[in-house]
Each structure stands twice: as structure tokens, then as C-alpha cells.
Design a protein around this motif. Structure first.
Motif, short mmCIF file in Angstrom:
data_model
loop_
_atom_site.label_atom_id
_atom_site.label_comp_id
_atom_site.label_asym_id
_atom_site.label_seq_id
_atom_site.Cartn_x
_atom_site.Cartn_y
_atom_site.Cartn_z
N ALA A 15 0.84 -1.25 0.10
CA ALA A 15 -0.01 -0.04 0.15
C ALA A 15 0.72 1.24 -0.23
N LEU A 16 1.75 1.22 0.85
CA LEU A 16 2.72 2.51 0.82
C LEU A 16 3.58 2.57 -0.31
N ASP A 17 3.88 1.72 -1.13
CA ASP A 17 4.60 1.71 -2.47
C ASP A 17 3.34 2.19 -3.45
N LYS A 18 2.32 1.84 -3.56
CA LYS A 18 1.50 2.06 -4.48
C LYS A 18 0.93 3.75 -4.26
N ILE A 19 0.73 4.42 -2.93
CA ILE A 19 0.45 5.71 -2.83
C ILE A 19 1.69 6.27 -3.27
N ASP A 20 2.77 5.91 -2.99
CA ASP A 20 4.06 6.83 -3.19
C ASP A 20 4.16 6.79 -4.73
N ALA B 118 1.91 10.67 -3.24
CA ALA B 118 0.97 10.95 -1.74
C ALA B 118 1.94 11.72 -0.72
N ARG B 119 1.49 12.82 -0.21
CA ARG B 119 2.24 13.40 0.69
C ARG B 119 1.81 13.30 2.21
N ASP B 120 3.03 13.54 3.07
CA ASP B 120 2.80 13.59 4.32
C ASP B 120 2.13 12.20 5.02
N VAL B 121 2.84 11.06 4.47
CA VAL B 121 2.38 9.82 4.79
C VAL B 121 2.62 9.37 6.35
N ILE B 122 1.70 9.11 6.89
CA ILE B 122 1.78 8.41 8.13
C ILE B 122 1.25 6.96 8.57
N THR B 123 1.91 6.19 9.13
CA THR B 123 1.30 4.78 9.35
C THR B 123 1.35 4.70 10.89
N THR C 111 -8.88 -3.52 12.11
CA THR C 111 -7.71 -3.50 11.25
C THR C 111 -6.38 -3.50 11.99
N ASP C 112 -5.36 -3.75 11.37
CA ASP C 112 -4.00 -3.84 12.05
C ASP C 112 -3.39 -2.29 11.90
N TYR C 113 -3.49 -1.76 10.84
CA TYR C 113 -2.80 -0.37 10.22
C TYR C 113 -3.47 0.42 9.64
N MET C 114 -3.50 1.58 9.84
CA MET C 114 -4.21 2.67 9.22
C MET C 114 -2.86 3.57 8.55
N VAL C 115 -3.18 3.81 7.26
CA VAL C 115 -2.24 4.96 6.71
C VAL C 115 -2.91 6.15 6.43
N VAL C 116 -2.39 7.25 6.60
CA VAL C 116 -3.02 8.49 6.38
C VAL C 116 -2.37 9.18 5.56
N CYS C 117 -2.58 9.78 4.35
CA CYS C 117 -1.85 10.64 3.51
C CYS C 117 -2.66 11.80 2.61
N SER C 118 -2.09 12.63 2.33
CA SER C 118 -2.51 13.80 1.59
C SER C 118 -2.25 13.87 0.11
N VAL D 205 -9.47 3.23 1.39
CA VAL D 205 -9.42 2.19 0.63
C VAL D 205 -9.27 1.07 1.75
N ASP D 206 -10.27 0.23 1.72
CA ASP D 206 -9.93 -0.81 2.98
C ASP D 206 -9.24 -2.09 2.19
N LEU D 207 -8.43 -2.06 2.72
CA LEU D 207 -7.63 -3.70 2.17
C LEU D 207 -7.67 -4.85 3.30
N GLY D 208 -8.59 -4.59 4.34
CA GLY D 208 -8.49 -5.55 5.37
C GLY D 208 -7.58 -5.18 6.43
N GLU D 209 -6.58 -5.86 6.53
CA GLU D 209 -5.34 -5.50 7.61
C GLU D 209 -5.07 -4.05 7.52
N VAL D 210 -4.92 -3.44 6.31
CA VAL D 210 -4.54 -2.23 6.21
C VAL D 210 -5.87 -1.39 5.52
N ILE D 211 -5.87 -0.05 6.23
CA ILE D 211 -7.02 0.99 5.59
C ILE D 211 -6.19 2.21 5.23
N VAL D 212 -6.57 2.60 4.24
CA VAL D 212 -5.88 3.76 3.60
C VAL D 212 -6.74 5.14 3.54
#
Length: 105
Positions: free
Chosen positions: A10-15, A19-24, A34-41, A80-87
Motif C-alpha cells: 500500500a505504501l509503495d502504491k500511494i508513493d 502522496a504527501r505526508d504519509v503516516i502509518t 484493522t492492524d494498520y491505518m495509513v493516512v496521506c494527503s 480504501v479498505d484492504l482488510g489488515e490495512v486501511i488507507v
């Protein structure tokens, strides 16, 4: 795919879409959803939509489940909900208003 691999994917695809200011956020201790949330702008409605669309498209092409996608039509905040990771892909004003990092961090 393991959770850490999904997160890296997910981090690779938003990069890819600048995407800016990415926080996991590791929310395993505070969420059963979920296990992780990714927030980006994104810089604009169009970029927010493009980042989310690209992530969902690439996930499907790699046979990953896209459980849900919300907000694509408006483009202020697309989830975007990928199950264990929500972006969460957001415009700056929306991100400042909801402050997910403070809520979940």
C-alpha cells in the motif's frame, strides 16, 4: 500476503502517485477492525481520487481483496479498505479537520 507485506504494498502504491505526508498508524492494540491505518494527503480532489484509484486497481491486479472504497466520487477523503490495512487519502483541509493521527495515534 502477510500484513507487513500488505502495508509495504500500500505504501509503495500511494508513493507511485506522489502522496504527501504519509503516516502509518499501528492500531492493533486499539482496533479489532484493522492492524494498520495509513493516512496521506493529495494536493487536489483529482490527486486524492487518483491515489485511491491506483491503489485499488493495483491491489485487484495482485489478487488482493479490496473490501471497500468510500468517498471516490467526492474526493475530499477517500478510504480504501484492504482488510489488515486501511488507507485514508485526504485533502489537507479535510485532514486538518478530522485529525485522524491524533484520534488513533
Amino acid at each position: 500476503m502477510q500484513t507487513n507485506e500488505l502495508l509495504d504494498f500500500a505504501l509503495d502504491k500511494i508513493d507511485d502517485m506522489k502522496a504527501r505526508d504519509v503516516i502509518t498508524l499501528d492500531v492493533r492494540e486499539s482496533s479489532d477492525i484493522t492492524d494498520y491505518m495509513v493516512v496521506c494527503s493529495g494536493n487536489s480532489k483529482r490527486q486524492v481520487q487518483s491515489i485511491a484509484r491506483h491503489l485499488a486497481k493495483e491491489a485487484k491486479e495482485h489478487n488482493l481483496d479490496v473490501i471497500g472504497q468510500e468517498g471516490q466520487d467526492v474526493g475530499e477523503w477517500v478510504l480504501v479498505d484492504l482488510g489488515e490495512v486501511i488507507v485514508h487519502v485526504m485533502q489537507d483541509e479535510t485532514r486538518d479537520f478530522y485529525q485522524l493521527e491524533k484520534l488513533w495515534g
